[in-house]
Design a protein around this motif. Sequence first.
Motif, PDB file in Angstrom:
ATOM      1  N   HIS A  33       0.809  -1.221   0.000  1.00  0.00           N
ATOM      2  CA  HIS A  33       0.000   0.000   0.000  1.00  0.00           C
ATOM      3  C   HIS A  33       0.843   1.272   0.000  1.00  0.00           C
ATOM      4  CE1 HIS A  33      -3.333   2.676   0.917  1.00  0.00           C
ATOM      5  NE2 HIS A  33      -2.592   3.189   1.878  1.00  0.00           N
ATOM      6  N   TRP A  34       1.933   1.305   0.758  1.00  0.00           N
ATOM      7  CA  TRP A  34       2.756   2.512   0.914  1.00  0.00           C
ATOM      8  C   TRP A  34       3.956   2.544  -0.022  1.00  0.00           C
ATOM      9  CZ3 TRP A  34       0.344   6.108   3.400  1.00  0.00           C
ATOM     10  CH2 TRP A  34      -0.573   5.781   4.403  1.00  0.00           C
ATOM     11  N   ILE A  35       4.107   1.547  -0.892  1.00  0.00           N
ATOM     12  CA  ILE A  35       5.277   1.430  -1.756  1.00  0.00           C
ATOM     13  C   ILE A  35       4.930   1.904  -3.161  1.00  0.00           C
ATOM     14  CG2 ILE A  35       7.069  -0.120  -2.623  1.00  0.00           C
ATOM     15  CD1 ILE A  35       6.885   0.069   0.504  1.00  0.00           C
ATOM     16  N   ASP A  36       5.685   2.858  -3.681  1.00  0.00           N
ATOM     17  CA  ASP A  36       5.462   3.408  -5.022  1.00  0.00           C
ATOM     18  C   ASP A  36       3.985   3.699  -5.245  1.00  0.00           C
ATOM     19  OD1 ASP A  36       8.161   3.487  -5.703  1.00  0.00           O
ATOM     20  OD2 ASP A  36       8.133   1.420  -6.398  1.00  0.00           O
ATOM     21  N   ASP A  37       3.383   3.126  -6.287  1.00  0.00           N
ATOM     22  CA  ASP A  37       1.974   3.410  -6.578  1.00  0.00           C
ATOM     23  C   ASP A  37       1.026   2.431  -5.884  1.00  0.00           C
ATOM     24  OD1 ASP A  37       2.329   1.103  -8.033  1.00  0.00           O
ATOM     25  OD2 ASP A  37       1.604   1.927  -9.933  1.00  0.00           O
ATOM     26  N   GLY A  38       1.559   1.569  -5.021  1.00  0.00           N
ATOM     27  CA  GLY A  38       0.730   0.622  -4.279  1.00  0.00           C
ATOM     28  C   GLY A  38       0.506  -0.694  -4.990  1.00  0.00           C
ATOM     29  N   SER A  39       1.074  -0.853  -6.167  1.00  0.00           N
ATOM     30  CA  SER A  39       0.892  -2.094  -6.916  1.00  0.00           C
ATOM     31  C   SER A  39       1.644  -3.250  -6.262  1.00  0.00           C
ATOM     32  CB  SER A  39       1.426  -1.953  -8.343  1.00  0.00           C
ATOM     33  OG  SER A  39       0.737  -0.958  -9.041  1.00  0.00           O
ATOM     34  N   VAL A  40       1.024  -4.424  -6.307  1.00  0.00           N
ATOM     35  CA  VAL A  40       1.710  -5.623  -5.833  1.00  0.00           C
ATOM     36  C   VAL A  40       2.720  -6.058  -6.887  1.00  0.00           C
ATOM     37  CG1 VAL A  40      -0.204  -6.347  -4.356  1.00  0.00           C
ATOM     38  CG2 VAL A  40      -0.073  -7.171  -6.727  1.00  0.00           C
ATOM     39  N   ARG A  41       3.659  -6.874  -6.475  1.00  0.00           N
ATOM     40  CA  ARG A  41       4.705  -7.381  -7.366  1.00  0.00           C
ATOM     41  C   ARG A  41       4.597  -8.901  -7.443  1.00  0.00           C
ATOM     42  NH1 ARG A  41       8.066  -3.016  -5.658  1.00  0.00           N
ATOM     43  NH2 ARG A  41       6.823  -1.196  -6.162  1.00  0.00           N
ATOM     44  N   ASP A  42       4.901  -9.445  -8.613  1.00  0.00           N
ATOM     45  CA  ASP A  42       4.832 -10.896  -8.775  1.00  0.00           C
ATOM     46  C   ASP A  42       6.215 -11.517  -8.576  1.00  0.00           C
ATOM     47  OD1 ASP A  42       6.248 -10.526 -11.162  1.00  0.00           O
ATOM     48  OD2 ASP A  42       4.483 -10.827 -12.437  1.00  0.00           O
ATOM     49  N   LEU A  43       6.303 -12.811  -8.825  1.00  0.00           N
ATOM     50  CA  LEU A  43       7.550 -13.549  -8.621  1.00  0.00           C
ATOM     51  C   LEU A  43       8.675 -12.989  -9.494  1.00  0.00           C
ATOM     52  CD1 LEU A  43       8.520 -16.113  -7.017  1.00  0.00           C
ATOM     53  CD2 LEU A  43       8.203 -17.360  -9.152  1.00  0.00           C
ATOM     54  N   ASP A  44       8.382 -12.708 -10.762  1.00  0.00           N
ATOM     55  CA  ASP A  44       9.414 -12.173 -11.657  1.00  0.00           C
ATOM     56  C   ASP A  44       9.889 -10.794 -11.210  1.00  0.00           C
ATOM     57  OD1 ASP A  44       9.353 -14.436 -13.258  1.00  0.00           O
ATOM     58  OD2 ASP A  44       7.955 -13.559 -14.708  1.00  0.00           O
ATOM     59  N   ASP A  45       8.948  -9.936 -10.796  1.00  0.00           N
ATOM     60  CA  ASP A  45       9.320  -8.607 -10.292  1.00  0.00           C
ATOM     61  C   ASP A  45      10.228  -8.734  -9.074  1.00  0.00           C
ATOM     62  OD1 ASP A  45       7.633  -7.386 -12.192  1.00  0.00           O
ATOM     63  OD2 ASP A  45       5.935  -7.344 -10.800  1.00  0.00           O
ATOM     64  N   THR A  46       9.885  -9.656  -8.189  1.00  0.00           N
ATOM     65  CA  THR A  46      10.666  -9.849  -6.969  1.00  0.00           C
ATOM     66  C   THR A  46      12.052 -10.394  -7.292  1.00  0.00           C
ATOM     67  OG1 THR A  46       8.639 -10.206  -5.704  1.00  0.00           O
ATOM     68  CG2 THR A  46      10.691 -10.980  -4.706  1.00  0.00           C
ATOM     69  N   ALA A  47      12.144 -11.318  -8.242  1.00  0.00           N
ATOM     70  CA  ALA A  47      13.447 -11.853  -8.646  1.00  0.00           C
ATOM     71  C   ALA A  47      14.330 -10.738  -9.202  1.00  0.00           C
ATOM     72  CB  ALA A  47      13.264 -12.965  -9.677  1.00  0.00           C
ATOM     73  N   GLU A  48      13.752  -9.869 -10.013  1.00  0.00           N
ATOM     74  CA  GLU A  48      14.507  -8.739 -10.562  1.00  0.00           C
ATOM     75  C   GLU A  48      14.960  -7.791  -9.457  1.00  0.00           C
ATOM     76  OE1 GLU A  48      12.117  -6.886 -13.597  1.00  0.00           O
ATOM     77  OE2 GLU A  48      12.049  -8.737 -14.783  1.00  0.00           O
ATOM     78  N   ALA A  49      14.083  -7.560  -8.488  1.00  0.00           N
ATOM     79  CA  ALA A  49      14.437  -6.669  -7.378  1.00  0.00           C
ATOM     80  C   ALA A  49      15.586  -7.247  -6.556  1.00  0.00           C
ATOM     81  CB  ALA A  49      13.220  -6.431  -6.487  1.00  0.00           C
ATOM     82  N   ILE A  50      15.507  -8.522  -6.223  1.00  0.00           N
ATOM     83  CA  ILE A  50      16.580  -9.146  -5.446  1.00  0.00           C
ATOM     84  C   ILE A  50      17.889  -9.088  -6.220  1.00  0.00           C
ATOM     85  CG2 ILE A  50      17.422 -11.337  -4.491  1.00  0.00           C
ATOM     86  CD1 ILE A  50      14.510 -11.930  -3.648  1.00  0.00           C
ATOM     87  N   GLU A  51      17.827  -9.283  -7.519  1.00  0.00           N
ATOM     88  CA  GLU A  51      19.035  -9.186  -8.346  1.00  0.00           C
ATOM     89  C   GLU A  51      19.624  -7.774  -8.272  1.00  0.00           C
ATOM     90  OE1 GLU A  51      20.101  -9.513 -13.042  1.00  0.00           O
ATOM     91  OE2 GLU A  51      18.728 -11.023 -12.229  1.00  0.00           O
ATOM     92  N   ARG A  52      18.773  -6.750  -8.347  1.00  0.00           N
ATOM     93  CA  ARG A  52      19.247  -5.357  -8.218  1.00  0.00           C
ATOM     94  C   ARG A  52      19.851  -5.119  -6.836  1.00  0.00           C
ATOM     95  NH1 ARG A  52      14.324  -4.249 -10.440  1.00  0.00           N
ATOM     96  NH2 ARG A  52      13.541  -3.383  -8.481  1.00  0.00           N
ATOM     97  N   TRP A  53      19.199  -5.646  -5.797  1.00  0.00           N
ATOM     98  CA  TRP A  53      19.713  -5.455  -4.435  1.00  0.00           C
ATOM     99  C   TRP A  53      21.087  -6.095  -4.281  1.00  0.00           C
ATOM    100  CZ3 TRP A  53      14.548  -7.519  -2.053  1.00  0.00           C
ATOM    101  CH2 TRP A  53      13.524  -6.607  -2.313  1.00  0.00           C
ATOM    102  N   GLU A  54      21.257  -7.265  -4.862  1.00  0.00           N
ATOM    103  CA  GLU A  54      22.552  -7.936  -4.782  1.00  0.00           C
ATOM    104  C   GLU A  54      23.614  -7.171  -5.579  1.00  0.00           C
ATOM    105  OE1 GLU A  54      23.844 -10.984  -3.106  1.00  0.00           O
ATOM    106  OE2 GLU A  54      22.278 -10.029  -1.906  1.00  0.00           O
ATOM    107  N   GLU A  55      23.231  -6.615  -6.724  1.00  0.00           N
ATOM    108  CA  GLU A  55      24.170  -5.797  -7.505  1.00  0.00           C
ATOM    109  C   GLU A  55      24.603  -4.574  -6.709  1.00  0.00           C
ATOM    110  OE1 GLU A  55      22.153  -4.927 -11.179  1.00  0.00           O
ATOM    111  OE2 GLU A  55      22.420  -6.984 -11.922  1.00  0.00           O
ATOM    112  N   GLU A  56      23.675  -3.976  -5.963  1.00  0.00           N
ATOM    113  CA  GLU A  56      24.040  -2.809  -5.162  1.00  0.00           C
ATOM    114  C   GLU A  56      25.070  -3.191  -4.094  1.00  0.00           C
ATOM    115  OE1 GLU A  56      22.139   1.305  -3.828  1.00  0.00           O
ATOM    116  OE2 GLU A  56      20.865  -0.410  -3.357  1.00  0.00           O
TER     117      GLU A  56
END
Length: 177
Positions: A33-56
């Motif tokens: 609800h409080w994140i960006d536009d409030g949209s939920v994220r799916d498995l692929d979105d989450t995998a991409e996010a974790i990959e970005r976090w690890e790159e950081e």
Amino acid sequence: MTEIRTPRLILRRWYDDDLAPMADINADPQVMHWIDDGSVRDLDDTAEAIERWEEEWDEEGFGLFAVELLASGEVAGFAGLSVPDFLPEVLPAVAISWRLGSQFWGQGYASEAAHATLEFALQDRGLDRVISVNRVGNDASENVVRKLGMEPERETAHPVHGFPLRVHAIDLTEFHA
């Protein structure tokens, strides 16, 4: 491998097995609800996010930790440090953030993880200042920010979605670990 232990938590880098529980957290409308536009994220979105976090982690020497409960081994979400590139007006800066599954709310885990993250920022990474960027109205996050001793610095608007944001900051030379 970077790992922090608190009385109830392990903050650590991401494992492959963390994808499904983090995707469940990101798929919860109450959490998002409080994140960006409030949209939920799916498995692929989450995998991409974790990959970005690890790159950081690799690029900056810090990042978002997976938060694991010591008692059960469950992944409760994340807490950690990142560069808030989405908000150029605060750069250069390092921001602390957290996101926990709703079943873990109200138990002090976010505050415990955030406090450990600030200690990490000061003692292990030598940062002298950390900010927090929260959506105005997110009282639970504001409460964690206050417990950390962070002070309001400015209000602004999200550059894409337009909703109000509040930036808090703490000079880590004054942080009481």
